[in-house]
Write a protein that holds these residues in place. Structure first.
Motif, PDB file in Angstrom:
ATOM      1  N   PRO A 115       0.814  -1.219   0.000  1.00 55.91           N
ATOM      2  CA  PRO A 115       0.000   0.000   0.000  1.00 55.91           C
ATOM      3  C   PRO A 115       0.848   1.271   0.000  1.00 55.91           C
ATOM      4  O   PRO A 115       1.926   1.315   0.585  1.00 55.91           O
ATOM      5  CB  PRO A 115      -0.813  -0.112   1.291  1.00 55.91           C
ATOM      6  CG  PRO A 115      -0.024  -1.021   2.168  1.00 55.91           C
ATOM      7  CD  PRO A 115       0.707  -1.953   1.248  1.00 55.91           C
ATOM      8  N   VAL A 116       0.340   2.277  -0.679  1.00 55.99           N
ATOM      9  CA  VAL A 116       0.911   3.622  -0.654  1.00 55.99           C
ATOM     10  C   VAL A 116      -0.198   4.536  -0.153  1.00 55.99           C
ATOM     11  O   VAL A 116      -1.315   4.503  -0.675  1.00 55.99           O
ATOM     12  CB  VAL A 116       1.381   4.066  -2.059  1.00 55.99           C
ATOM     13  CG1 VAL A 116       1.852   5.510  -2.035  1.00 55.99           C
ATOM     14  CG2 VAL A 116       2.479   3.148  -2.571  1.00 55.99           C
TER      15      VAL A 116
ATOM     16  N   MET B 139      -5.802  10.671  -0.014  1.00 57.01           N
ATOM     17  CA  MET B 139      -6.094  10.741  -1.442  1.00 57.01           C
ATOM     18  C   MET B 139      -6.274   9.327  -1.991  1.00 57.01           C
ATOM     19  O   MET B 139      -5.736   8.370  -1.449  1.00 57.01           O
ATOM     20  CB  MET B 139      -4.954  11.441  -2.187  1.00 57.01           C
ATOM     21  CG  MET B 139      -4.665  12.868  -1.737  1.00 57.01           C
ATOM     22  SD  MET B 139      -5.925  14.048  -2.241  1.00 57.01           S
ATOM     23  CE  MET B 139      -6.818  14.276  -0.720  1.00 57.01           C
ATOM     24  N   LEU B 140      -7.044   9.211  -3.062  1.00 56.64           N
ATOM     25  CA  LEU B 140      -7.331   7.914  -3.669  1.00 56.64           C
ATOM     26  C   LEU B 140      -6.487   7.693  -4.919  1.00 56.64           C
ATOM     27  O   LEU B 140      -6.464   8.548  -5.816  1.00 56.64           O
ATOM     28  CB  LEU B 140      -8.809   7.807  -4.035  1.00 56.64           C
ATOM     29  CG  LEU B 140      -9.798   7.920  -2.871  1.00 56.64           C
ATOM     30  CD1 LEU B 140     -11.222   7.936  -3.400  1.00 56.64           C
ATOM     31  CD2 LEU B 140      -9.589   6.770  -1.908  1.00 56.64           C
ATOM     32  N   ASP B 141      -5.817   6.550  -4.973  1.00 55.24           N
ATOM     33  CA  ASP B 141      -5.008   6.183  -6.130  1.00 55.24           C
ATOM     34  C   ASP B 141      -5.909   6.032  -7.349  1.00 55.24           C
ATOM     35  O   ASP B 141      -6.961   5.397  -7.296  1.00 55.24           O
ATOM     36  CB  ASP B 141      -4.277   4.865  -5.842  1.00 55.24           C
ATOM     37  CG  ASP B 141      -3.332   4.468  -6.958  1.00 55.24           C
ATOM     38  OD1 ASP B 141      -3.000   5.327  -7.799  1.00 55.24           O
ATOM     39  OD2 ASP B 141      -2.921   3.304  -6.991  1.00 55.24           O
ATOM     40  N   GLY B 142      -5.503   6.636  -8.457  1.00 55.83           N
ATOM     41  CA  GLY B 142      -6.284   6.552  -9.685  1.00 55.83           C
ATOM     42  C   GLY B 142      -7.373   7.607  -9.785  1.00 55.83           C
ATOM     43  O   GLY B 142      -7.916   7.824 -10.853  1.00 55.83           O
TER      44      GLY B 142
ATOM     45  N   PHE C  81      -0.415  14.436  -8.972  1.00 56.53           N
ATOM     46  CA  PHE C  81      -1.807  14.681  -8.602  1.00 56.53           C
ATOM     47  C   PHE C  81      -2.614  14.905  -9.861  1.00 56.53           C
ATOM     48  O   PHE C  81      -2.208  15.644 -10.757  1.00 56.53           O
ATOM     49  CB  PHE C  81      -1.918  15.896  -7.674  1.00 56.53           C
ATOM     50  CG  PHE C  81      -1.569  15.584  -6.256  1.00 56.53           C
ATOM     51  CD1 PHE C  81      -2.526  15.062  -5.395  1.00 56.53           C
ATOM     52  CD2 PHE C  81      -0.296  15.778  -5.781  1.00 56.53           C
ATOM     53  CE1 PHE C  81      -2.202  14.744  -4.094  1.00 56.53           C
ATOM     54  CE2 PHE C  81       0.047  15.471  -4.480  1.00 56.53           C
ATOM     55  CZ  PHE C  81      -0.906  14.950  -3.637  1.00 56.53           C
ATOM     56  N   THR C  82      -3.788  14.251  -9.935  1.00 56.18           N
ATOM     57  CA  THR C  82      -4.597  14.323 -11.141  1.00 56.18           C
ATOM     58  C   THR C  82      -5.976  14.909 -10.895  1.00 56.18           C
ATOM     59  O   THR C  82      -6.502  15.619 -11.728  1.00 56.18           O
ATOM     60  CB  THR C  82      -4.779  12.919 -11.754  1.00 56.18           C
ATOM     61  OG1 THR C  82      -5.341  12.051 -10.766  1.00 56.18           O
ATOM     62  CG2 THR C  82      -3.459  12.346 -12.228  1.00 56.18           C
ATOM     63  N   GLY C  83      -6.584  14.611  -9.765  1.00 54.42           N
ATOM     64  CA  GLY C  83      -7.972  15.013  -9.545  1.00 54.42           C
ATOM     65  C   GLY C  83      -8.153  16.264  -8.721  1.00 54.42           C
ATOM     66  O   GLY C  83      -9.137  16.963  -8.847  1.00 54.42           O
ATOM     67  N   GLN C  84      -7.197  16.582  -7.874  1.00 53.51           N
ATOM     68  CA  GLN C  84      -7.359  17.709  -6.964  1.00 53.51           C
ATOM     69  C   GLN C  84      -6.173  18.641  -7.118  1.00 53.51           C
ATOM     70  O   GLN C  84      -5.028  18.214  -7.123  1.00 53.51           O
ATOM     71  CB  GLN C  84      -7.450  17.218  -5.525  1.00 53.51           C
ATOM     72  CG  GLN C  84      -7.679  18.331  -4.544  1.00 53.51           C
ATOM     73  CD  GLN C  84      -8.162  17.794  -3.208  1.00 53.51           C
ATOM     74  OE1 GLN C  84      -8.693  16.695  -3.137  1.00 53.51           O
ATOM     75  NE2 GLN C  84      -7.990  18.570  -2.176  1.00 53.51           N
TER      76      GLN C  84
END
Length: 80
Positions: free
Chosen positions: A36-37, A46-49, A61-64
Motif C-alpha cells: 500500500p501507498v 487521497m485515492l489512487d487513480g 496529482f490528477t484530480g485535486q
C-alpha cells in the motif's frame, strides 16, 4: 530472531513530506510492488487513480489541485 526481523521490517517503511505547490513529486525511493501507498494532502487521504497516479517513484496529482501551503505526506514500503 523475531526481533531482528521486526527491525528489518521497520526499516523499510518510508515517509516523504513535501511542502511545494506543484502537481508532480519525486519520492526518495520506489515503493515496493503490491504494497500500500498512502498519500495525504493537508491531512486528507487521497485515492489512487482518482486523486493521484504513481509511476515508479513519480507521484502526480490528477484530480485535486494542490493548494497554497500544502502539506503532502506519502507513506510507503520500499526496499533499501
Amino acid at each position: 530472531m523475531k526481533t531482528h526481523k521486526l527491525k528489518l521490517l521497520l526499516g523499510l517503511c518510508r515517509l516523504d513530506v513535501f511542502r511545494t505547490k506543484t502537481s508532480c513529486f519525486t519520492l526518495t525511493a520506489t515503493p515496493s510492488q503490491n504494497t500500500p501507498v498512502m498519500v495525504f494532502l493537508n491531512g486528507l487521504l487521497m485515492l489512487d487513480g482518482v486523486d493521484y497516479c504513481l509511476t515508479g517513484n513519480l507521484l502526480t496529482f490528477t484530480g485535486q489541485e494542490v493548494t497554497d501551503n500544502p502539506i503532502i505526506q506519502v507513506r510507503y514500503w520500499a526496499i533499501p
